[in-house]
Design a protein around this motif. Structure first.
Motif, mmCIF file in Angstrom:
data_model
loop_
_atom_site.group_PDB
_atom_site.id
_atom_site.type_symbol
_atom_site.label_atom_id
_atom_site.label_comp_id
_atom_site.label_asym_id
_atom_site.label_seq_id
_atom_site.Cartn_x
_atom_site.Cartn_y
_atom_site.Cartn_z
ATOM 1 N N LEU A 130 89.692 2.912 39.505
ATOM 2 C CA LEU A 130 88.374 2.426 39.899
ATOM 3 C C LEU A 130 87.883 3.250 41.081
ATOM 4 O O LEU A 130 88.575 3.357 42.102
ATOM 5 N N VAL A 131 86.699 3.833 40.933
ATOM 6 C CA VAL A 131 86.105 4.636 41.997
ATOM 7 C C VAL A 131 84.646 4.226 42.177
ATOM 8 O O VAL A 131 84.110 3.452 41.385
ATOM 9 N N GLN A 132 84.023 4.779 43.204
ATOM 10 C CA GLN A 132 82.609 4.502 43.454
ATOM 11 C C GLN A 132 81.742 5.641 42.922
ATOM 12 O O GLN A 132 82.205 6.780 42.788
ATOM 13 N N ALA A 133 80.507 5.333 42.648
ATOM 14 C CA ALA A 133 79.573 6.356 42.186
ATOM 15 C C ALA A 133 79.518 7.497 43.195
ATOM 16 O O ALA A 133 79.474 7.262 44.410
ATOM 17 N N GLY A 134 79.550 8.728 42.672
ATOM 18 C CA GLY A 134 79.541 9.905 43.518
ATOM 19 C C GLY A 134 80.919 10.454 43.819
ATOM 20 O O GLY A 134 81.049 11.594 44.293
ATOM 21 N N ASP A 135 81.949 9.672 43.557
ATOM 22 C CA ASP A 135 83.316 10.121 43.807
ATOM 23 C C ASP A 135 83.764 11.123 42.756
ATOM 24 O O ASP A 135 83.128 11.308 41.718
ATOM 25 N N SER A 136 84.896 11.747 43.029
ATOM 26 C CA SER A 136 85.535 12.658 42.082
ATOM 27 C C SER A 136 86.869 12.082 41.645
ATOM 28 O O SER A 136 87.492 11.295 42.374
ATOM 29 N N LEU A 137 87.307 12.511 40.473
ATOM 30 C CA LEU A 137 88.566 12.041 39.914
ATOM 31 C C LEU A 137 89.113 13.129 39.010
ATOM 32 O O LEU A 137 88.343 13.841 38.350
ATOM 33 N N LYS A 138 90.429 13.249 38.978
ATOM 34 C CA LYS A 138 91.060 14.245 38.108
ATOM 35 C C LYS A 138 92.028 13.544 37.185
ATOM 36 O O LYS A 138 92.966 12.882 37.643
ATOM 37 N N LEU A 139 91.815 13.687 35.890
ATOM 38 C CA LEU A 139 92.708 13.130 34.886
ATOM 39 C C LEU A 139 93.695 14.205 34.429
ATOM 40 O O LEU A 139 93.335 15.379 34.339
ATOM 41 N N SER A 140 94.905 13.768 34.133
ATOM 42 C CA SER A 140 95.936 14.686 33.666
ATOM 43 C C SER A 140 96.442 14.247 32.301
ATOM 44 O O SER A 140 96.498 13.061 31.998
ATOM 45 N N CYS A 141 96.821 15.232 31.500
ATOM 46 C CA CYS A 141 97.405 14.972 30.191
ATOM 47 C C CYS A 141 98.588 15.905 30.023
ATOM 48 O O CYS A 141 98.447 17.121 30.149
ATOM 49 N N ILE A 142 99.754 15.346 29.751
ATOM 50 C CA ILE A 142 100.926 16.176 29.524
ATOM 51 C C ILE A 142 101.378 16.012 28.073
ATOM 52 O O ILE A 142 101.457 14.890 27.566
ATOM 53 N N ALA A 143 101.629 17.140 27.447
ATOM 54 C CA ALA A 143 102.085 17.152 26.064
ATOM 55 C C ALA A 143 103.573 17.446 26.021
ATOM 56 O O ALA A 143 104.079 18.263 26.778
ATOM 57 N N SER A 144 104.261 16.769 25.118
ATOM 58 C CA SER A 144 105.686 17.013 24.925
ATOM 59 C C SER A 144 105.985 17.043 23.427
ATOM 60 O O SER A 144 105.156 16.661 22.605
ATOM 61 N N GLY A 145 107.174 17.501 23.111
ATOM 62 C CA GLY A 145 107.538 17.644 21.706
ATOM 63 C C GLY A 145 107.235 19.052 21.233
ATOM 64 O O GLY A 145 107.466 20.024 21.945
ATOM 65 N N ARG A 146 106.647 19.178 20.058
ATOM 66 C CA ARG A 146 106.363 20.491 19.469
ATOM 67 C C ARG A 146 105.069 21.079 20.047
ATOM 68 O O ARG A 146 104.067 21.295 19.334
ATOM 69 N N THR A 147 105.101 21.365 21.331
ATOM 70 C CA THR A 147 103.890 21.881 21.985
ATOM 71 C C THR A 147 103.539 23.287 21.497
ATOM 72 O O THR A 147 102.404 23.730 21.696
ATOM 73 N N ASP A 148 104.487 23.967 20.856
ATOM 74 C CA ASP A 148 104.180 25.288 20.312
ATOM 75 C C ASP A 148 103.210 25.198 19.142
ATOM 76 O O ASP A 148 102.621 26.195 18.728
ATOM 77 N N THR A 149 103.020 23.994 18.604
ATOM 78 C CA THR A 149 102.089 23.806 17.493
ATOM 79 C C THR A 149 100.710 23.354 17.952
ATOM 80 O O THR A 149 99.818 23.151 17.138
ATOM 81 N N VAL A 150 100.531 23.178 19.254
ATOM 82 C CA VAL A 150 99.256 22.698 19.783
ATOM 83 C C VAL A 150 98.321 23.864 20.040
ATOM 84 O O VAL A 150 98.680 24.822 20.734
ATOM 85 N N TYR A 151 97.127 23.778 19.512
ATOM 86 C CA TYR A 151 96.105 24.769 19.792
ATOM 87 C C TYR A 151 95.108 24.210 20.791
ATOM 88 O O TYR A 151 95.318 24.273 21.983
ATOM 89 N N ALA A 152 94.062 23.576 20.339
ATOM 90 C CA ALA A 152 93.092 23.020 21.278
ATOM 91 C C ALA A 152 93.588 21.703 21.872
ATOM 92 O O ALA A 152 94.339 20.950 21.242
#
Length: 126
Positions: free
Chosen positions: A11-33
């Motif tokens: 939860l943030v206030q209007a005007g704030d910044s936020l950074k989302l992260s996504c980590i992939a595991s498993g067969r990451t060699d098959t991931v393109y986009a």
């Protein structure tokens, strides 16, 4: 198989910044986009941003262009969504997605993505 785990929503206030992260595991060699989508109750999943396997080619939705940016690590197993100048209409459940098909540009259609995370909630108060 590829597993995706998102983090960073809060939860943030209007005007704030936020950074989302996504980590992939498993067969990451098959991931393109890799991409970020968002969804609010009663609405379809909305494309936000995507990055290709080259970590350079990106697509950004017009609704967030100039405020959001997507990044991907050189190792290609992590993607980030930097969100600046957040507004209440950005409130949604944000999903990370991965595509295992080789394409010239990262897709913006949800049905092009093969793997999905569980989502991380972003709430922006006015």
């Amino acid at each position: 198989q590829v597993q995706l785990v998102e983090s960073g929503g809060e939860l943030v206030q209007a005007g704030d910044s936020l950074k989302l992260s996504c980590i992939a595991s498993g067969r990451t060699d098959t991931v393109y986009a890799m991409a970020w989508f968002r969804q609010t109750p009663g609405k379809d999943r909305e494309f936000v941003a995507a990055v290709g396997r080259d970590i350079v080619t990106t697509r950004i939705a017009d609704s967030v262009k100039g405020r959001f940016a997507i990044f991907r690590t050189y190792a290609r197993n992590m993607a980030y969504l930097q969100m600046n100048n957040l507004a209440p209409e950005d409130t949604a459940l944000y999903y990370c997605a991965a595509d295992s098909d080789l394409t010239t540009a990262p897709p913006f259609q949800a049905n092009e993505y093969d793997y999905w995370g569980q989502g991380t909630q972003v709430a922006v108060s006015s």
